[in-house]
Design a protein around this motif. Structure first.
Motif, PDB file in Angstrom:
ATOM      1  N   GLN A   4       0.793  -1.220   0.000  1.00  0.00           N
ATOM      2  CA  GLN A   4       0.000   0.000   0.000  1.00  0.00           C
ATOM      3  C   GLN A   4       0.833   1.282   0.000  1.00  0.00           C
ATOM      4  N   PRO A   5       1.885   1.418   0.839  1.00  0.00           N
ATOM      5  CA  PRO A   5       2.623   2.668   0.877  1.00  0.00           C
ATOM      6  C   PRO A   5       3.300   3.019  -0.434  1.00  0.00           C
ATOM      7  N   LEU A   6       3.516   2.022  -1.287  1.00  0.00           N
ATOM      8  CA  LEU A   6       4.249   2.286  -2.508  1.00  0.00           C
ATOM      9  C   LEU A   6       3.367   2.417  -3.726  1.00  0.00           C
ATOM     10  N   ILE A  72      17.271  -4.496  -4.319  1.00  0.00           N
ATOM     11  CA  ILE A  72      18.323  -3.466  -4.299  1.00  0.00           C
ATOM     12  C   ILE A  72      18.983  -3.357  -5.666  1.00  0.00           C
ATOM     13  N   PHE A  73      19.257  -4.486  -6.274  1.00  0.00           N
ATOM     14  CA  PHE A  73      19.886  -4.509  -7.595  1.00  0.00           C
ATOM     15  C   PHE A  73      18.997  -3.846  -8.639  1.00  0.00           C
ATOM     16  N   LEU A  74      17.728  -4.204  -8.664  1.00  0.00           N
ATOM     17  CA  LEU A  74      16.816  -3.650  -9.666  1.00  0.00           C
ATOM     18  C   LEU A  74      16.579  -2.163  -9.441  1.00  0.00           C
ATOM     19  N   GLY A  75      16.341  -1.773  -8.197  1.00  0.00           N
ATOM     20  CA  GLY A  75      16.077  -0.370  -7.898  1.00  0.00           C
ATOM     21  C   GLY A  75      17.282   0.523  -8.081  1.00  0.00           C
ATOM     22  N   GLY A  76      18.470  -0.048  -7.896  1.00  0.00           N
ATOM     23  CA  GLY A  76      19.686   0.748  -8.014  1.00  0.00           C
ATOM     24  C   GLY A  76      20.235   0.852  -9.418  1.00  0.00           C
ATOM     25  N   THR A  77      19.685   0.069 -10.354  1.00  0.00           N
ATOM     26  CA  THR A  77      20.274   0.017 -11.691  1.00  0.00           C
ATOM     27  C   THR A  77      19.346   0.455 -12.810  1.00  0.00           C
ATOM     28  N   ILE A  78      18.069   0.096 -12.743  1.00  0.00           N
ATOM     29  CA  ILE A  78      17.148   0.415 -13.837  1.00  0.00           C
ATOM     30  C   ILE A  78      16.815   1.903 -13.789  1.00  0.00           C
ATOM     31  N   ALA A  82       8.920   2.971 -13.818  1.00  0.00           N
ATOM     32  CA  ALA A  82       7.940   2.030 -14.365  1.00  0.00           C
ATOM     33  C   ALA A  82       8.557   0.646 -14.529  1.00  0.00           C
ATOM     34  N   GLN A  83       9.739   0.603 -15.115  1.00  0.00           N
ATOM     35  CA  GLN A  83      10.404  -0.679 -15.336  1.00  0.00           C
ATOM     36  C   GLN A  83      10.945  -1.267 -14.032  1.00  0.00           C
ATOM     37  N   VAL A  84      11.315  -0.409 -13.080  1.00  0.00           N
ATOM     38  CA  VAL A  84      11.743  -0.908 -11.769  1.00  0.00           C
ATOM     39  C   VAL A  84      10.599  -1.652 -11.103  1.00  0.00           C
ATOM     40  N   VAL A  85       9.414  -1.045 -11.105  1.00  0.00           N
ATOM     41  CA  VAL A  85       8.243  -1.676 -10.497  1.00  0.00           C
ATOM     42  C   VAL A  85       7.908  -2.983 -11.210  1.00  0.00           C
ATOM     43  N   THR A  98      11.112  -3.435  -2.288  1.00  0.00           N
ATOM     44  CA  THR A  98      12.498  -3.000  -2.073  1.00  0.00           C
ATOM     45  C   THR A  98      13.022  -2.233  -3.277  1.00  0.00           C
ATOM     46  N   ALA A  99      12.754  -2.743  -4.469  1.00  0.00           N
ATOM     47  CA  ALA A  99      13.213  -2.083  -5.690  1.00  0.00           C
ATOM     48  C   ALA A  99      12.609  -0.693  -5.823  1.00  0.00           C
ATOM     49  N   THR A 100      11.312  -0.577  -5.559  1.00  0.00           N
ATOM     50  CA  THR A 100      10.641   0.716  -5.675  1.00  0.00           C
ATOM     51  C   THR A 100      11.183   1.701  -4.652  1.00  0.00           C
TER      52      THR A 100
END
Length: 220
Positions: A4-6, A72-78, A82-85, A98-100
């Motif tokens: 919900q928070p995200l 962490i990997f996805l959120g820190g690199t993409i 939209a694509q991170v989510v 975590t990625a978001t």
């Protein structure tokens, strides 16, 4: 973990990569190539983010990363939210949250990064071909900070927030369309192979840097 928070930040998912590119472009000296370079950056970021959304979850799985490390990997690199989510939640809810969160932390660093970049590029003769000195910090970045702070402290009613997000999406779309109408694809491709190689190399470097950090900090 609850999603919900995200959910609300994810509604703005397609705005951030474009906002970052436009913020940097706004503090650079203007030239006849400014709009062409901006369109090239936006197109490149979109294409690379889409490819990353497909490939990076498979890379994380092949490396044996758990849900948190994958996020962490996805959120820190993409590049694009939209694509991170999409990439994160395709793995698991924990990886998606975590990625978001990691990506939104990167977004929060937009203002200080733009300010530092602006100060570093402001030198005698930096007015550009138009003769106008670029702004130290774009007005829309300042507005973003003010509105983000107001929203964080609960000062913006939900109805106003939803209406503002809808207006912002259409306003940004109009801005991108306006720039696109003045820039031909042929001119965008004139940037050459060096620029394409640079943005691809930057994307690969970020991926390797984040992976190294994950291992050094013991998240893997």
């Amino acid at each position: 973990m609850s999603t919900q928070p995200l959910e609300q930040p994810a509604n703005l998912q397609h705005l951030w990569a474009t906002l970052e590119a436009m913020a940097i472009a706004a503090v650079l000296p203007r030239s006849r190539f400014s709009e062409r370079n901006l369109i090239f950056t936006v197109l490149s970021v979109t294409v690379l983010s889409t490819l990353s959304m497909i490939l990076y979850p498979m890379i994380a799985q092949a490396l044996g990363l758990d849900a948190r490390a994958t996020g962490i990997f996805l959120g820190g690199t993409i590049h694009d939210v939209a694509q991170v989510v999409g990439a994160g939640f395709s793995v698991s809810p924990e990886a998606g949250e975590t990625a978001t969160l990691v990506k939104l932390i990167r977004v929060a660093m937009l203002a200080p990064v733009v300010l530092i970049f602006s100060l570093a590029t402001r030198r005698p003769g930096s007015a550009g071909e138009t003769g106008a000195r670029p702004a130290l910090l774009p007005g829309f970045v300042l507005a973003f900070l003010v509105l983000a702070a107001a929203s964080s402290f609960g000062l913006v009613p939900a109805l106003v927030s939803e209406a503002g997000m809808e207006v912002s999406r259409w306003a940004l779309l109009a801005g991108i369309v306006a720039v696109g109408m003045k820039t031909s694809l042929r001119r965008v491709l004139e940037v050459g192979g060096d620029a394409i190689a640079l943005i691809v190399a930057q994307t690969v470097f970020i991926a390797l840097f984040i992976l190294a950090g994950i291992w050094l900090l013991g998240y893997a």
